[in-house]
Design a protein around this motif. Structure first.
Motif, PDB file in Angstrom:
ATOM      1  N   ASP A 125      -1.052  70.050  81.515  1.00  0.00           N
ATOM      2  CA  ASP A 125       0.326  69.899  81.036  1.00  0.00           C
ATOM      3  C   ASP A 125       0.415  69.963  79.514  1.00  0.00           C
ATOM      4  N   LYS A 126      -0.719  69.940  78.830  1.00  0.00           N
ATOM      5  CA  LYS A 126      -0.738  70.009  77.365  1.00  0.00           C
ATOM      6  C   LYS A 126      -1.040  71.425  76.860  1.00  0.00           C
ATOM      7  N   VAL A 127      -1.326  72.333  77.776  1.00  0.00           N
ATOM      8  CA  VAL A 127      -1.687  73.705  77.429  1.00  0.00           C
ATOM      9  C   VAL A 127      -0.425  74.557  77.349  1.00  0.00           C
ATOM     10  N   PRO A 137     -12.331  67.489  85.195  1.00  0.00           N
ATOM     11  CA  PRO A 137     -11.776  66.675  84.106  1.00  0.00           C
ATOM     12  C   PRO A 137     -10.820  67.452  83.197  1.00  0.00           C
ATOM     13  N   GLN A 138     -10.996  68.778  83.083  1.00  0.00           N
ATOM     14  CA  GLN A 138     -10.107  69.572  82.237  1.00  0.00           C
ATOM     15  C   GLN A 138      -8.731  69.749  82.872  1.00  0.00           C
TER      16      GLN A 138
END
Length: 51
Positions: free
Chosen positions: A12-14, A6-7
């Protein structure tokens, strides 16, 4: 085929910039050193080893 946890959908937000682990504030390196010990050869504070 590898299952995606799930992580992984949030990768793409990291911040993946190669210098993302470098300190950005004057005292940040000091605080990180106090919390995690010295940085490794790559300059990353991993919290491993002698503190």
């Amino acid at each position: 085929m590898t299952a995606i946890g799930p992580q992984a959908v949030h990768m793409d937000k990291v911040n993946v910039h190669p210098d993302a682990h470098r300190s950005t504030e004057p005292d940040e390196e000091q605080v990180l050193r106090e919390l995690y010990g010295p940085a490794d050869a790559d300059g990353v504070f991993r919290g491993e080893g002698e503190q």
